[in-house]
Scaffold this active site. Structure first.
Site, PDB file in Angstrom:
ATOM      1  N   CYS A  46      20.899  19.321 -48.381  1.00 11.58           N
ATOM      2  CA  CYS A  46      21.655  19.215 -47.387  1.00 11.58           C
ATOM      3  C   CYS A  46      23.020  20.573 -47.151  1.00 11.58           C
ATOM      4  CB  CYS A  46      22.478  17.825 -46.327  1.00 11.58           C
ATOM      5  SG  CYS A  46      23.664  17.590 -45.396  1.00 11.58           S
ATOM      6  N   ARG A  86       7.686  27.616 -45.476  1.00 14.40           N
ATOM      7  CA  ARG A  86       7.491  26.196 -44.965  1.00 14.40           C
ATOM      8  C   ARG A  86       8.088  24.969 -45.513  1.00 14.40           C
ATOM      9  NH1 ARG A  86       4.513  22.593 -49.145  1.00 14.40           N
ATOM     10  NH2 ARG A  86       4.101  25.288 -50.044  1.00 14.40           N
ATOM     11  N   ASP A 110       5.041  30.351 -47.612  1.00 13.11           N
ATOM     12  CA  ASP A 110       3.722  30.472 -46.877  1.00 13.11           C
ATOM     13  C   ASP A 110       3.335  29.181 -46.016  1.00 13.11           C
ATOM     14  OD1 ASP A 110       4.224  27.709 -47.741  1.00 13.11           O
ATOM     15  OD2 ASP A 110       2.291  27.436 -49.666  1.00 13.11           O
ATOM     16  N   HIS A 163      12.163  21.246 -50.871  1.00 13.33           N
ATOM     17  CA  HIS A 163      11.796  22.454 -50.925  1.00 13.33           C
ATOM     18  C   HIS A 163      11.273  23.828 -49.979  1.00 13.33           C
ATOM     19  CE1 HIS A 163      11.651  20.792 -55.121  1.00 13.33           C
ATOM     20  NE2 HIS A 163      12.145  21.961 -56.115  1.00 13.33           N
ATOM     21  N   CYS A 204      26.387  17.705 -47.102  1.00 13.48           N
ATOM     22  CA  CYS A 204      26.210  17.080 -48.533  1.00 13.48           C
ATOM     23  C   CYS A 204      25.668  17.022 -49.262  1.00 13.48           C
ATOM     24  CB  CYS A 204      26.092  15.595 -48.044  1.00 13.48           C
ATOM     25  SG  CYS A 204      24.683  14.989 -47.589  1.00 13.48           S
ATOM     26  N   CYS A 242      20.081  14.375 -41.576  1.00 13.21           N
ATOM     27  CA  CYS A 242      20.432  14.021 -43.312  1.00 13.21           C
ATOM     28  C   CYS A 242      20.640  12.455 -42.572  1.00 13.21           C
ATOM     29  CB  CYS A 242      21.634  14.277 -43.583  1.00 13.21           C
ATOM     30  SG  CYS A 242      21.327  14.034 -45.376  1.00 13.21           S
ATOM     31  N   CYS A 295       9.634  22.255 -47.462  1.00 12.86           N
ATOM     32  CA  CYS A 295       8.570  20.746 -47.597  1.00 12.86           C
ATOM     33  C   CYS A 295       9.287  19.873 -48.003  1.00 12.86           C
ATOM     34  CB  CYS A 295       7.689  21.000 -48.883  1.00 12.86           C
ATOM     35  SG  CYS A 295       6.540  19.795 -49.617  1.00 12.86           S
ATOM     36  N   CYS A 355       0.292  18.385 -46.536  1.00  9.89           N
ATOM     37  CA  CYS A 355       0.661  19.474 -48.054  1.00  9.89           C
ATOM     38  C   CYS A 355       0.934  17.673 -48.475  1.00  9.89           C
ATOM     39  CB  CYS A 355       1.823  19.805 -47.907  1.00  9.89           C
ATOM     40  SG  CYS A 355       3.465  19.508 -47.215  1.00  9.89           S
ATOM     41  N   CYS A 400      24.334  11.493 -44.545  1.00 10.82           N
ATOM     42  CA  CYS A 400      25.960  12.500 -43.970  1.00 10.82           C
ATOM     43  C   CYS A 400      25.554  12.138 -42.221  1.00 10.82           C
ATOM     44  CB  CYS A 400      26.384  13.186 -44.182  1.00 10.82           C
ATOM     45  SG  CYS A 400      25.163  15.035 -44.264  1.00 10.82           S
TER      46      CYS A 400
END
Length: 137
Positions: A95, A116, A108, A104, A98, A46, A118, A64, A49
């Site tokens: 995360c 997945r 798929d 998302h 934090c 992340c 993304c 994508c 944090c």
């Protein structure tokens, strides 16, 4: 319980895009992220944090426009929130430490999970296993 950082602290340490993505639940433009084509071995953390989120072994090219992973480092690394914005029903990922917005998750992806994740590059920091070099998304 998550330890969300105060927005004023986050804004001082983050670029405009990083702040927009992680704190305002925004999305970087597709195919623009610094970590999209990263093929090094290491850990994705992340950006806010530094909690570990994804291992490079779970990263794949989904086409994508954002870095995609098929699983997080642990069940507690990611917090899942139902998202009904933009006239869609999706699962937002944040995360687990934090609550920074990451992106998302969609059903798929490849096996073994079929998921997945993304993720916006702007929400990640990558640490190279070989030399310890860090790259901000």
């Amino acid at each position: 319980m998550a330890n969300q950082l105060p927005p004023d602290l986050s804004k001082k340490n983050l670029s405009e895009m990083q702040f927009y993505v992680t704190q305002k639940h925004g999305t970087e433009p597709p195919f623009s992220g610094r970590l999209l084509h990263n093929k090094r071995e290491g850990v994705y953390h992340c950006l806010v944090c530094d909690a570990p989120l994804f291992m490079s072994e779970s990263k794949y090219d989904s086409g994508c426009g954002w870095p995609s992973f098929y699983e997080p480092v642990s069940d507690s690394a990611i917090h899942y929130i139902k998202d009904f914005t933009h006239d869609m029903e999706r699962i937002e990922i944040r995360c687990g430490n934090c609550e920074a917005h990451l992106g998302h998750v969609f059903p798929d992806g490849p096996q073994p999970t079929g998921e997945r994740y993304c993720v916006n590059s702007a929400s990640l920091n990558f640490t190279d296993d070989q030399n310890g070099e860090q790259i901000e998304g």
